[in-house]
Write an enzyme that holds these catalytic residues in place. Structure first.
Site, short mmCIF file in Angstrom:
data_model
loop_
_atom_site.label_atom_id
_atom_site.label_comp_id
_atom_site.label_asym_id
_atom_site.label_seq_id
_atom_site.Cartn_x
_atom_site.Cartn_y
_atom_site.Cartn_z
N ASN A 210 -52.43 -41.26 25.90
CA ASN A 210 -51.69 -42.39 26.48
C ASN A 210 -51.17 -42.00 27.86
OD1 ASN A 210 -48.86 -41.34 26.22
ND2 ASN A 210 -49.49 -41.26 24.07
N ASP A 278 -49.82 -43.00 17.72
CA ASP A 278 -49.54 -43.51 16.38
C ASP A 278 -50.67 -43.19 15.41
OD1 ASP A 278 -47.01 -44.67 16.81
OD2 ASP A 278 -47.98 -46.25 17.98
O1 C5P Z 1 -42.57 -46.39 16.88
P1 C5P Z 1 -42.60 -45.97 18.29
O2 C5P Z 1 -43.75 -45.06 18.64
O3 C5P Z 1 -42.49 -47.08 19.29
O4 C5P Z 1 -41.24 -45.13 18.46
C1 C5P Z 1 -40.92 -44.45 19.63
C2 C5P Z 1 -40.03 -43.31 19.31
O5 C5P Z 1 -40.48 -42.62 18.18
C3 C5P Z 1 -40.01 -42.27 20.42
O6 C5P Z 1 -38.74 -41.64 20.40
C4 C5P Z 1 -41.11 -41.31 19.99
O7 C5P Z 1 -40.91 -40.01 20.54
C5 C5P Z 1 -40.95 -41.32 18.50
N1 C5P Z 1 -42.18 -41.11 17.75
C6 C5P Z 1 -42.38 -39.92 17.09
N2 C5P Z 1 -43.51 -39.74 16.35
C7 C5P Z 1 -44.44 -40.72 16.24
C8 C5P Z 1 -44.26 -41.93 16.94
C9 C5P Z 1 -43.12 -42.09 17.68
O8 C5P Z 1 -41.54 -39.04 17.18
N3 C5P Z 1 -45.52 -40.52 15.53
#
Ligand code: C5P
Length: 403
Positions: A210, A278
């Site tokens: 990303n 994700d």
């Molecule tokens: O769910 P989303 O990716 O939008 O959430 C963002 C937050 O979650 C950020 O703080 C990111 O560092 C953390 N995150 C994480 N591990 C993942 C996905 C997101 O620590 N697999």
């Protein structure tokens, strides 16, 4: 008295906010600093040398050639004893001179002839601030390590509203304390910061990634370090230098990032700024996947990655006292961030709009909202470094107040 023994050269350029710099002098002296004031010719149109001298208790340096009374090299010597050069207000004109290496008055000559850290508190009209010339000059200065506090957003002296107002004196003072390295409020505190993207392999050559640059996460690690924390920075692949004075663990995948984060526990504070993928490819190919003659593209089978933030925020003996997450959104910023706060179980979410038009991912600026159980706080647009410094101070407040 956080600045006892510190020497601050304060350059007051010609902006309406110069009056606030008089208060800054007073507040710096209250903290024990010695303030060497420099007033540009335009600055002297806004505040008088007499007020500056009375408040600082020092000679006011005004003109390049009046400094020749001792060795003839006054502009060289003035900064030598300084711990920090502060330009407040920093005008568009003075920043342009700095960016281009001009030295036609004492302030610009002093800034050019100094190897000391420099902190700018920009102050100007909204249009001047947003002008590509000003922004390009600022980007150039930042790339040379010049720090910045503000500007804030609000009503401007010219009657317009927007970015350009000089930062509040308290914020400038806090930034000075941070840059002088005196505010070690996080001494003895262990902090974990995740930063950058993750790369999820498709085969040995290709990967899913990303646009995260890691600038915000790295700046947070550095800001926590400047406040005295012992920092472990877990970074995905980024094109940034390792910040000094901390343990930097480099990883590629989300699974590696999670393992490194768990190994770094226990910590008092965890800041998850990484843009973790994700999904990952369920079974990456061992060899490079060949292009098919018939042009049919392969189908990738994806599975969910572990959520590092949720994992760290989960209740248990190793849960950090403060867990901060980020929410990068392109729509429904606040609603999504609130939902994330609850879903992930963290204490604070820093929400930023990463719509491509704003250029947040690659850029140096960020406009964030802070969301916690108490509500939403909006911060004006500022540099990622300043977001980091403010966030580090907020973390320090929360940890020391026990909240
Ligand atoms: O769910 P989303 O990716 O939008 O959430 C963002 C937050 O979650 C950020 O703080 C990111 O560092 C953390 N995150 C994480 N591990 C993942 C996905 C997101 O620590 N697999």
């Amino acid at each position: 008295m956080t600045l006892v023994g510190k020497q601050i050269v304060l350059i007051i350029a010609g902006g309406i906010a110069a009056y606030k710099s008089l208060d800054l002098i007073r507040r710096l002296r209250d903290q024990g600093a010695v303030v060497q004031p420099v007033l540009t010719r335009a600055g002297a149109q806004f505040v008088t040398p007499l007020s500056v001298a009375a408040l600082s208790g020092q000679k006011v340096h005004e003109d390049l050639f009046s400094l020749t009374d001792d060795t003839g090299m006054g502009h060289i010597h003035l900064s030598r004893a300084a711990d920090l050069l502060v330009v407040a207000p920093a005008t568009a004109d003075l920043m342009a001179k700095m960016a281009h290496g001009l030295a036609d008055d004492l302030a610009s000559a002093l800034l050019l002839a100094s190897d000391k850290p420099i902190l700018l508190a920009p102050s100007m009209n909204l249009m001047m601030w947003n002008h590509p010339a000003t922004q390009a000059n600022l980007a150039c200065l930042r790339s040379r390590g010049v720090a910045q506090v503000g500007p804030a957003s609000g009503d401007l002296a010219c009657g317009e509203t927007g970015d350009g107002r000089m930062a509040e004196v308290a914020d400038i003072l806090a930034a000075i304390e941070t840059h002088c390295g005196v505010s070690q409020v996080l001494a003895g505190v262990r902090a974990l910061v995740t930063s950058g993207p993750t790369f999820e392999p498709i085969d040995p050559v290709r990967y899913i990634a990303n646009r995260s640059s890691g600038k915000q996460g790295h700046a947070i690690a550095q800001a926590l370090r400047q406040l005295g924390a012992a920092v472990t920075l877990i970074s995905g692949p980024v094109g940034l230098a390792d910040p000094p004075g901390m343990q930097v663990i480099k990883v590629e995948t989300a699974a590696e990032m999670l393992a490194a984060a768990q190994a770094a526990l226990p910590v008092e504070v965890a800041v998850c700024a990484a843009a973790v993928a994700d999904w990952r490819v369920t079974e990456p190919a061992r060899e490079k996947t060949k292009k098919r003659e018939d042009g049919v593209a392969p189908t990738l089978s994806l599975c969910a990655n572990p959520d590092i933030l949720a994992n760290l925020a989960a209740k248990g003996p190793l849960r950090p006292r403060l867990v901060v997450g980020f929410a990068a959104e392109t729509e429904g910023l606040i609603a999504n961030a609130k939902a994330k706060l609850a879903r992930k179980g963290c204490d604070l979410i820093v929400a930023n709009d990463v719509s491509p038009a704003l250029g947040t991912f690659a850029g140096d600026d960020n406009r964030v909202h802070l969301i916690d159980g108490q509500g939403v706080e909006e911060w004006p647009s500022m540099s990622k470094i300043e977001v980091a410094n403010r966030l580090a101070r907020l973390i320090a407040q929360r940890l020391t107040s026990g909240a």
